[in-house]
Design an enzyme around this catalytic site. Structure first.
Site, short mmCIF file in Angstrom:
data_model
loop_
_atom_site.label_atom_id
_atom_site.label_comp_id
_atom_site.label_asym_id
_atom_site.label_seq_id
_atom_site.Cartn_x
_atom_site.Cartn_y
_atom_site.Cartn_z
N ASP A 18 28.70 -15.36 -6.35
CA ASP A 18 27.74 -14.56 -5.58
C ASP A 18 26.35 -15.08 -5.96
O ASP A 18 25.88 -14.88 -7.09
CB ASP A 18 27.92 -13.07 -5.94
CG ASP A 18 26.97 -12.17 -5.18
OD1 ASP A 18 25.93 -12.66 -4.70
OD2 ASP A 18 27.26 -10.96 -5.08
N TYR B 27 27.56 -6.69 -9.88
CA TYR B 27 27.20 -5.57 -9.00
C TYR B 27 28.36 -4.56 -8.96
O TYR B 27 29.52 -4.96 -8.85
CB TYR B 27 26.92 -6.13 -7.60
CG TYR B 27 26.66 -5.12 -6.53
CD1 TYR B 27 25.78 -4.06 -6.71
CD2 TYR B 27 27.29 -5.23 -5.30
CE1 TYR B 27 25.54 -3.14 -5.71
CE2 TYR B 27 27.05 -4.33 -4.27
CZ TYR B 27 26.17 -3.27 -4.50
OH TYR B 27 25.94 -2.37 -3.50
N LYS C 173 19.31 -9.39 1.38
CA LYS C 173 18.30 -9.45 0.31
C LYS C 173 17.27 -10.54 0.59
O LYS C 173 16.59 -10.48 1.58
CB LYS C 173 19.01 -9.65 -1.04
CG LYS C 173 20.28 -8.82 -1.21
CD LYS C 173 20.01 -7.32 -1.19
CE LYS C 173 21.23 -6.57 -1.65
NZ LYS C 173 21.63 -5.43 -0.92
N ARG D 148 34.41 -12.76 18.36
CA ARG D 148 34.96 -12.58 17.02
C ARG D 148 35.35 -13.93 16.41
O ARG D 148 35.37 -14.09 15.20
CB ARG D 148 36.18 -11.64 17.05
CG ARG D 148 36.54 -11.13 15.64
CD ARG D 148 37.78 -10.24 15.61
NE ARG D 148 38.99 -11.00 15.83
CZ ARG D 148 39.80 -10.89 16.88
NH1 ARG D 148 39.53 -10.04 17.85
NH2 ARG D 148 40.88 -11.63 16.97
C1 LIG Z 1 24.53 -9.14 -6.18
C2 LIG Z 1 24.95 -8.41 -4.94
N1 LIG Z 1 25.99 -8.89 -4.24
C3 LIG Z 1 26.43 -8.27 -3.12
C4 LIG Z 1 25.82 -7.13 -2.66
C5 LIG Z 1 26.35 -6.44 -1.43
O1 LIG Z 1 25.56 -6.73 -0.34
P1 LIG Z 1 25.53 -5.81 0.97
O2 LIG Z 1 24.82 -4.55 0.60
O3 LIG Z 1 24.80 -6.66 1.97
O4 LIG Z 1 26.94 -5.56 1.36
C6 LIG Z 1 24.72 -6.60 -3.35
C7 LIG Z 1 24.06 -5.38 -2.86
O5 LIG Z 1 23.16 -4.83 -3.47
C8 LIG Z 1 24.29 -7.25 -4.53
O6 LIG Z 1 23.27 -6.78 -5.26
#
Ligand SMILES: Cc1ncc(COP(=O)(O)O)c(C=O)c1O
Length: 393
Positions: free
Chosen positions: A182, A109, A207, A55
């Site tokens: 992000d 998101y 992604k 961890r």
């Molecule tokens: C722009 C964006 N940030 C964060 C996330 C969250 O990622 P995760 O599904 O790996 O938790 C997503 C998920 O679709 C996303 O589109």
């Protein structure tokens, strides 16, 4: 080194005894022991490099984190179990010793918006939303809210707006706030937020970085002085990524620049085709010369790489017609996620922005006839042919 070279070599290949494996092994051990308790004590105290407990740290995660620091120009990174775990940890780190007030982009998101409203707000943080593409409006909100943390996406999900990260980093610094970006949609191929003054760059590695639809993961990359707080919070709350997922992510990243170039080229071809289709009302694409954030895109992105996401509205369609269109797709995968080798389509109202109220979605400009397309690496002709036959239905 260029990003194509770093993606193949950085972070990997630590010597193990007398040999060096060509890729980092999957280290499954949860605990490590040493020649003596004295040595273990030095490792715990970080006086000697080593691992004690998974961890806290793990050689597979450390290799991925080193790679991500190279790709994102960071000093330190934390591999997390999902993109959401990474965002949660980044915002918690950003708020440590700062005012519990957050200014966030109104277009993001859906789960990120939910994280702020359903987790941070009930725990005492004040949440303020603003249009980050209107810098004067943002400055006014920041002056009023006096945030400890500012949160945005480098390309917004799903309407693909691009705000000026460097100008927003300056606003954050002036206000004494930490900027969390992000960078999932843009990836370090297009933009490296830490080089533009941001304090944290966050990815859902699920992604483009992993890229094959078989890993759920996230990463936070930061610079000093946030690195120590990030590590110690990570050790306490334990959002860490497992060693097998670290391995799969690193394997994916080796080909990520190649995939991304192809995916961006496909997006340009498909967006041009969609724009002239009579059943398509509006196309949202960062490569569109008439995009409202054209100036930021030209300044921040490299030439000819605009990202590989397209959103579009189907003329006169409601939920029923959108379902009929998506059910008619034969090759394009109807599923939630993005950035994979295969082209995927998602209905934001039903999935990525489902948790928001219809009113909230309407305010964000997410209409019932909007679909989101993530371009894969297939031949553009085949993607267009599938869209064409499904639109005809
Ligand atoms: C722009 C964006 N940030 C964060 C996330 C969250 O990622 P995760 O599904 O790996 O938790 C997503 C998920 O679709 C996303 O589109």
């Amino acid at each position: 080194m260029k990003i194509h070279t770093k993606a193949v070599h950085a972070g990997d290949r630590k010597a193990s005894g007398g040999h060096t494996p060509v890729t980092t092994p999957i280290h499954t051990a949860t605990s490590y022991f040493y020649q003596s308790m004295e040595q273990l004590d030095r490792v715990f105290a970080e006086e000697e490099q080593g691992y004690c407990y998974a961890r806290h740290d793990n050689p597979s995660a450390a290799a991925l984190e080193g790679l991500m620091c190279e790709l994102e120009s960071g000093d330190s990174a934390l591999a997390c179990a999902s993109g959401m775990a990474a965002l949660h940890t980044a915002i918690l780190t950003a708020l440590t010793d700062r005012r519990r007030s957050i200014v966030a982009a109104s277009a993001m998101y859906g789960a990120t918006t939910s994280l702020l409203m359903n987790v941070f707000e009930p725990s005492g943080a004040a949440i303020h939303f603003a249009d980050f593409c209107d810098l004067d409006a943002l400055r006014a909100v920041v002056a009023e809210a006096r945030p400890g943390c500012i949160v945005m996406e480098s390309i917004s999900n799903p309407l693909l707006r691009v705000a000026e990260i460097d100008a927003i980093a300056a606003i954050a610094n002036e206000a004494g706030a930490a900027l969390v970006v992000d960078n999932t949609f843009a990836t370090p191929m297009l933009v490296r937020p830490l080089e533009l003054g941001a304090h944290f760059s966050v990815h859902s590695v699920t992604k483009y970085l992993a890229g094959h639809g078989d890993v759920l993961g996230g990463v936070v990359v930061t610079k000093q002085p946030h690195a120590d707080t990030l590590r110690s919070l990570g050790r306490t709350i334990g959002p860490v990524l497992g060693p097998f997922e670290c391995y799969l992510t690193m394997r994916g990243i080796k080909t990520f620049p190649l995939r991304m170039e192809r995916q961006c080229a496909n997006a340009c071809r498909v967006a041009g085709w969609l724009a002239s289709h009579p059943r398509v009302e509006r196309v949202f694409f960062t490569g569109d010369p008439a995009h409202p954030d054209q100036a930021a895109i030209r300044r921040l992105f490299p030439a000819n790489l605009y990202g590989a996401m397209i959103s579009f509205e189907i003329r006169g369609a409601g939920r029923e017609e959108v379902f009929r269109f998506m059910d008619g797709l034969e090759m394009i995968v109807r599923a939630t996620s993005l950035g994979d080798v295969h082209t995927m389509m998602l209905y934001p109202v039903m999935s990525s922005h489902r948790e928001l109220s219809p009113k909230h979605r309407q305010r964000m400009g997410i209409n019932d006839n909007l679909v989101r397309l993530s371009l894969g690496i297939e031949a553009a002709e085949d993607i267009i042919a599938d869209l064409d036959q499904a639109l005809a239905k």
